[in-house]
Design a protein around this motif. Structure first.
Motif, mmCIF file in Angstrom:
data_model
loop_
_atom_site.group_PDB
_atom_site.id
_atom_site.type_symbol
_atom_site.label_atom_id
_atom_site.label_comp_id
_atom_site.label_asym_id
_atom_site.label_seq_id
_atom_site.Cartn_x
_atom_site.Cartn_y
_atom_site.Cartn_z
ATOM 1 N N UNK A 13 0.712 -0.891 -0.005
ATOM 2 C CA UNK A 13 -0.022 -0.040 -0.001
ATOM 3 C C UNK A 13 1.272 1.647 0.210
ATOM 4 N N UNK A 14 2.010 1.030 0.117
ATOM 5 C CA UNK A 14 3.210 2.331 0.602
ATOM 6 C C UNK A 14 3.413 2.150 -0.501
ATOM 7 N N UNK A 15 3.812 2.000 -1.901
ATOM 8 C CA UNK A 15 3.981 1.696 -3.124
ATOM 9 C C UNK A 15 3.097 2.242 -3.962
ATOM 10 N N UNK A 16 1.586 2.332 -3.412
ATOM 11 C CA UNK A 16 -0.092 2.543 -3.917
ATOM 12 C C UNK A 16 -0.479 1.087 -5.142
ATOM 13 N N UNK A 17 0.610 -0.280 -4.361
ATOM 14 C CA UNK A 17 -0.054 -1.702 -4.754
ATOM 15 C C UNK A 17 -1.442 -1.747 -4.825
ATOM 16 N N UNK A 18 -2.176 -2.375 -5.846
ATOM 17 C CA UNK A 18 -3.697 -2.177 -5.884
ATOM 18 C C UNK A 18 -3.843 -3.405 -4.900
ATOM 19 N N UNK A 19 -5.188 -3.953 -4.070
ATOM 20 C CA UNK A 19 -5.252 -5.119 -2.894
ATOM 21 C C UNK A 19 -6.699 -4.842 -3.256
ATOM 22 N N UNK A 20 -7.138 -6.984 -3.347
ATOM 23 C CA UNK A 20 -8.468 -6.877 -2.595
ATOM 24 C C UNK A 20 -8.888 -7.654 -2.162
ATOM 25 N N UNK A 21 -9.715 -7.893 -1.086
ATOM 26 C CA UNK A 21 -9.480 -7.970 0.239
ATOM 27 C C UNK A 21 -11.498 -8.519 0.828
ATOM 28 N N UNK A 22 -12.103 -9.051 1.063
ATOM 29 C CA UNK A 22 -12.684 -9.839 1.865
ATOM 30 C C UNK A 22 -13.224 -9.175 2.981
ATOM 31 N N UNK A 23 -14.173 -8.659 4.032
ATOM 32 C CA UNK A 23 -14.267 -8.145 5.061
ATOM 33 C C UNK A 23 -15.911 -8.334 5.492
ATOM 34 N N UNK A 24 -15.993 -9.669 6.369
ATOM 35 C CA UNK A 24 -17.777 -9.733 6.862
ATOM 36 C C UNK A 24 -18.233 -9.755 5.325
ATOM 37 N N UNK A 25 -18.208 -10.971 4.584
ATOM 38 C CA UNK A 25 -18.678 -10.975 3.312
ATOM 39 C C UNK A 25 -18.934 -9.375 2.554
ATOM 40 N N UNK A 74 -14.403 -0.365 9.302
ATOM 41 C CA UNK A 74 -14.703 -1.799 9.539
ATOM 42 C C UNK A 74 -15.547 -1.147 10.530
ATOM 43 N N UNK A 75 -16.570 -1.601 10.584
ATOM 44 C CA UNK A 75 -17.899 -1.274 11.431
ATOM 45 C C UNK A 75 -16.897 -0.383 12.700
ATOM 46 N N UNK A 76 -16.458 0.206 12.425
ATOM 47 C CA UNK A 76 -16.273 1.725 13.467
ATOM 48 C C UNK A 76 -14.717 1.090 14.037
ATOM 49 N N UNK A 77 -14.293 0.091 13.339
ATOM 50 C CA UNK A 77 -12.791 -0.646 14.186
ATOM 51 C C UNK A 77 -11.752 -0.528 13.012
ATOM 52 N N UNK A 78 -10.389 0.067 13.036
ATOM 53 C CA UNK A 78 -9.265 0.070 12.827
ATOM 54 C C UNK A 78 -8.701 -1.955 11.835
ATOM 55 N N UNK A 79 -8.307 -0.983 10.730
ATOM 56 C CA UNK A 79 -7.519 -2.354 9.848
ATOM 57 C C UNK A 79 -7.061 -3.331 11.094
ATOM 58 N N UNK A 80 -6.784 -2.939 11.805
ATOM 59 C CA UNK A 80 -5.502 -3.614 12.617
ATOM 60 C C UNK A 80 -6.346 -4.299 13.869
ATOM 61 N N UNK A 81 -7.985 -3.869 13.589
ATOM 62 C CA UNK A 81 -8.044 -4.005 15.252
ATOM 63 C C UNK A 81 -9.584 -5.792 13.998
ATOM 64 N N UNK A 82 -8.995 -5.274 13.101
ATOM 65 C CA UNK A 82 -9.975 -5.948 12.168
ATOM 66 C C UNK A 82 -9.253 -7.639 11.435
ATOM 67 N N UNK A 83 -8.015 -7.272 11.253
ATOM 68 C CA UNK A 83 -6.984 -7.690 10.068
ATOM 69 C C UNK A 83 -7.070 -9.347 10.267
ATOM 70 N N UNK A 84 -7.447 -10.041 11.638
ATOM 71 C CA UNK A 84 -8.016 -11.105 11.323
ATOM 72 C C UNK A 84 -8.917 -12.167 10.424
ATOM 73 N N UNK A 85 -9.777 -11.100 10.645
ATOM 74 C CA UNK A 85 -10.884 -11.152 9.974
ATOM 75 C C UNK A 85 -10.879 -11.138 8.072
ATOM 76 N N UNK A 86 -10.070 -10.006 7.553
ATOM 77 C CA UNK A 86 -9.300 -9.919 6.604
ATOM 78 C C UNK A 86 -8.933 -11.093 5.909
ATOM 79 N N UNK A 87 -9.192 -11.779 4.693
ATOM 80 C CA UNK A 87 -8.948 -12.075 3.707
ATOM 81 C C UNK A 87 -8.679 -11.572 1.979
ATOM 82 N N UNK A 88 -7.558 -11.882 2.321
ATOM 83 C CA UNK A 88 -6.646 -11.593 1.195
ATOM 84 C C UNK A 88 -7.268 -12.177 -0.225
ATOM 85 N N UNK A 89 -7.687 -11.444 -1.157
ATOM 86 C CA UNK A 89 -8.407 -12.299 -2.715
ATOM 87 C C UNK A 89 -7.717 -12.077 -3.771
#
Length: 91
Positions: A13-25, A74-89
């Motif tokens: 992300x620091x280089x502007x790379x694209x990322x696709x991910x899932x969070x809670x459907x 993410x539902x009022x939470x930060x990336x780091x608070x939910x990163x365990x739920x995030x799926x990098x696709x």
């Protein structure tokens, strides 16, 4: 982070790379773009479809990844608070 290394995900992300991910459907797309003499880190929700849900702006030379990581997106939470739920696709 499921299906990937969270450090690699964030480092890109620091280089502007694209990322696709899932969070809670929900499917998200994040990318870095440069326009209007600024860097933008843009987060879109693809499914269900939505306009840009977050736009972090910084001066040319660096994307504002730290702002993204600290924003309660993410539902009022930060990336780091939910990163365990995030799926990098990245499909």
């Amino acid at each position: 982070m499921k299906n990937g290394d969270v450090s690699e995900f964030v480092d890109g992300l620091y280089h502007g790379d694209e990322r696709i991910f899932l969070y809670r459907g929900q499917k998200f797309f994040i990318e870095g773009l440069s326009y209007d003499n600024k860097n933008h880190l843009l987060l879109y929700r693809w499914e269900p479809k939505s306009d840009c849900v977050w736009d972090g702006v910084s001066e040319i030379g660096r994307f504002c990844v730290d702002k993204f990581l600290q924003a309660p997106i993410f539902d009022g939470k930060t990336f780091w608070e939910v990163e365990q739920e995030i799926e990098w696709v990245d499909d």
